[in-house]
Write a protein that holds these residues in place. Structure first.
Motif, PDB file in Angstrom:
ATOM      1  N   ASP A 181     -42.005 -25.146  55.921  1.00 38.26           N
ATOM      2  CA  ASP A 181     -40.890 -24.219  55.057  1.00 38.26           C
ATOM      3  C   ASP A 181     -40.262 -25.584  54.251  1.00 38.26           C
ATOM      4  OD1 ASP A 181     -41.489 -21.837  55.800  1.00 38.26           O
ATOM      5  OD2 ASP A 181     -40.053 -21.544  57.400  1.00 38.26           O
ATOM      6  N   GLU A 182     -39.941 -26.553  55.102  1.00 33.96           N
ATOM      7  CA  GLU A 182     -39.137 -27.682  54.315  1.00 33.96           C
ATOM      8  C   GLU A 182     -40.239 -28.385  53.393  1.00 33.96           C
ATOM      9  OE1 GLU A 182     -35.898 -29.511  57.658  1.00 33.96           O
ATOM     10  OE2 GLU A 182     -38.188 -29.781  58.062  1.00 33.96           O
ATOM     11  N   LEU A 183     -41.277 -28.486  53.689  1.00 30.04           N
ATOM     12  CA  LEU A 183     -42.312 -28.983  52.785  1.00 30.04           C
ATOM     13  C   LEU A 183     -42.391 -28.204  51.663  1.00 30.04           C
ATOM     14  CD1 LEU A 183     -44.450 -31.359  52.603  1.00 30.04           C
ATOM     15  CD2 LEU A 183     -46.115 -29.667  53.497  1.00 30.04           C
ATOM     16  N   ALA A 184     -42.560 -27.069  51.705  1.00 31.45           N
ATOM     17  CA  ALA A 184     -42.602 -26.104  50.620  1.00 31.45           C
ATOM     18  C   ALA A 184     -41.227 -26.048  49.633  1.00 31.45           C
ATOM     19  CB  ALA A 184     -42.908 -24.495  50.993  1.00 31.45           C
ATOM     20  N   ALA A 185     -40.064 -26.304  50.197  1.00 37.19           N
ATOM     21  CA  ALA A 185     -39.037 -26.396  49.464  1.00 37.19           C
ATOM     22  C   ALA A 185     -39.088 -27.688  48.713  1.00 37.19           C
ATOM     23  CB  ALA A 185     -37.836 -26.317  50.375  1.00 37.19           C
ATOM     24  N   TRP A 186     -39.505 -28.822  49.486  1.00 38.24           N
ATOM     25  CA  TRP A 186     -39.608 -30.072  49.008  1.00 38.24           C
ATOM     26  C   TRP A 186     -40.518 -30.462  47.685  1.00 38.24           C
ATOM     27  CZ3 TRP A 186     -44.305 -32.704  48.470  1.00 38.24           C
ATOM     28  CH2 TRP A 186     -44.102 -33.940  47.867  1.00 38.24           C
ATOM     29  N   ALA A 187     -41.521 -29.304  47.707  1.00 43.33           N
ATOM     30  CA  ALA A 187     -42.566 -29.440  46.402  1.00 43.33           C
ATOM     31  C   ALA A 187     -41.738 -28.934  45.266  1.00 43.33           C
ATOM     32  CB  ALA A 187     -43.942 -28.548  46.737  1.00 43.33           C
ATOM     33  N   GLY A 188     -40.924 -28.173  45.500  1.00 41.02           N
ATOM     34  CA  GLY A 188     -40.057 -27.660  44.389  1.00 41.02           C
ATOM     35  C   GLY A 188     -39.082 -28.655  43.710  1.00 41.02           C
ATOM     36  N   ALA A 189     -38.500 -29.744  44.514  1.00 37.04           N
ATOM     37  CA  ALA A 189     -37.255 -30.540  44.222  1.00 37.04           C
ATOM     38  C   ALA A 189     -37.565 -31.853  44.916  1.00 37.04           C
ATOM     39  CB  ALA A 189     -36.020 -29.591  44.353  1.00 37.04           C
ATOM     40  N   PRO A 190     -38.929 -32.573  44.852  1.00 36.03           N
ATOM     41  CA  PRO A 190     -38.897 -33.571  45.510  1.00 36.03           C
ATOM     42  C   PRO A 190     -38.040 -34.897  45.145  1.00 36.03           C
ATOM     43  CG  PRO A 190     -40.438 -33.541  43.922  1.00 36.03           C
ATOM     44  CD  PRO A 190     -39.731 -32.324  44.053  1.00 36.03           C
ATOM     45  N   HIS A 191     -37.287 -34.866  44.280  1.00 36.57           N
ATOM     46  CA  HIS A 191     -36.268 -35.828  43.870  1.00 36.57           C
ATOM     47  C   HIS A 191     -34.898 -35.571  44.369  1.00 36.57           C
ATOM     48  CE1 HIS A 191     -35.551 -32.473  41.133  1.00 36.57           C
ATOM     49  NE2 HIS A 191     -34.518 -32.786  41.030  1.00 36.57           N
ATOM     50  N   VAL A 192     -34.739 -34.272  44.868  1.00 34.16           N
ATOM     51  CA  VAL A 192     -33.576 -33.950  45.758  1.00 34.16           C
ATOM     52  C   VAL A 192     -33.807 -34.020  47.237  1.00 34.16           C
ATOM     53  CG1 VAL A 192     -31.824 -32.227  46.294  1.00 34.16           C
ATOM     54  CG2 VAL A 192     -32.774 -32.762  43.722  1.00 34.16           C
ATOM     55  N   LEU A 193     -34.946 -33.309  47.683  1.00 32.90           N
ATOM     56  CA  LEU A 193     -35.043 -33.187  49.228  1.00 32.90           C
ATOM     57  C   LEU A 193     -36.174 -34.193  49.927  1.00 32.90           C
ATOM     58  CD1 LEU A 193     -35.728 -29.254  48.723  1.00 32.90           C
ATOM     59  CD2 LEU A 193     -33.589 -30.412  49.429  1.00 32.90           C
ATOM     60  N   GLY A 194     -36.686 -35.012  48.924  1.00 34.83           N
ATOM     61  CA  GLY A 194     -37.377 -36.097  49.727  1.00 34.83           C
ATOM     62  C   GLY A 194     -36.474 -36.889  50.424  1.00 34.83           C
TER      63      GLY A 194
END
Length: 319
Positions: free
Chosen positions: A217-230
């Motif tokens: 779930d975190e990975l899927a969210a990261w894919a939408g906002a990698p500059h924020v969630l990475g």
């Protein structure tokens, strides 16, 4: 109005979700094999060397009978059966300038690692029989086994029905050939994306640190906002993993940032994609899933996976 083609059709949501689920394990596998294979040479030399080895045995990979005939450490492919590859073909495959490939390959030839003939370059049996190379073969075989178990746990592999028995000795050369075919295929996609082998490898190391320990779930969210969630990755961390100096790594990171492949801050670097490259990310994770499944389907058809299935828990844990 033109009818949509197969490539225009949206991907199956379940398959795309599975592709994202296995992406971290695939990235870790690729980088682990790279680390096993680096030895005392730099990353570009290691990739050039692997490309030559894979080209030398390319006809063998297409023949299941020959695959099993030359499967174990005691039965490597004879030198006269290896297909030479031109320096130009290696340079084109790795997306490096011809002069760079020629200089590096000739240096490895002077060191006795490569034999240059009128027809091209080969890696002779005598080199592949060296203790350091054998150690790498065995470690890569074990890592393939661990990758196989990880993918089975993630539900990414279908059972192989009717697989023949494997050879009596451990088929370590079979797993190594298939692993390199998969890794070079995916490396080609990354190099095509970034335009540079070293930059692509640094981006992969950065990405692994950005998504480390994320659940699906975190990975899927990261894919939408990698500059924020990475999770920020410090240059020193992936410089050490790649065996590069911090200064060299920092220059590559700056180039990646200028090209839009990462953002930098005091906390570290986060991998992203330029807006025009975003469609390529989804295609790459789907291609990775297809390539992973192809590799293990071939290993299953050759009877190789049976050995991994019957390993003791202790052996599996140490792989």
């Amino acid at each position: 109005m033109a009818e949509p083609t197969l490539s225009d059709a949206p991907p199956d949501p379940q398959r795309l979700a599975l592709a994202w689920r296995i992406a971290p394990a695939s990235l870790a596998f690729i980088l682990d094999v790279r680390a096993i294979s680096r030895r005392d040479r730099d990353l570009i030399d290691s990739l050039l060397f692997a490309t030559i080895v894979s080209s030398n045995v390319a006809p063998l990979i297409q023949d299941p009978g020959l695959q099993l005939t030359y499967a174990g450490l005691d039965s490597p492919l004879p030198d006269d059966a290896r297909r030479p590859v031109s320096i130009n073909a290696v340079a084109q495959s790795m997306r490096v300038p011809f002069e760079t490939a020629r200089r590096r390959i000739r240096a490895m030839a002077r060191d006795g690692l490569i034999e240059l003939t009128e027809r091209g370059a080969i890696i002779p049996r005598s080199v592949l029989a060296r203790p350091d190379f054998i150690e790498g073969v065995v470690l890569r075989h074990a890592r393939v086994g661990r990758f196989y178990r990880e993918l089975r746990a993630l539900g990414a592999l279908s059972p192989v029905i009717g697989a023949p028995p494997s050879v009596n000795e451990a088929p370590v050369l079979v797993t190594n050939r298939q692993a390199w075919a998969y890794i070079l295929r995916m490396a080609d996609e990354v190099i095509t994306l970034t335009g540079d082998p070293m930059g692509g490898l640094i981006l992969m190391e950065m990405l692994q640190l950005n998504i480390e320990n994320m659940d699906p779930d975190e990975l899927a969210a990261w894919a939408g906002a990698p500059h924020v969630l990475g999770r920020p990755a410090r240059t020193a961390a992936f410089a050490a993993a790649l065996g590069l100096s911090p200064e060299t790594t920092r220059r590559y990171v700056m180039s990646l940032a200028e090209a839009g492949f990462c953002v930098r801050s005091k906390a570290g670097a986060r991998a992203i994609l330029p807006p025009d490259k975003r469609p390529a990310l989804e295609r790459m994770v789907l291609d990775n899933l297809a390539n992973v499944q192809r590799m293990f389907a071939r290993l299953g058809q050759l009877g190789v996976l049976a050995a991994f299935d019957v390993e003791t828990p202790a052996a599996a844990a140490s792989a």
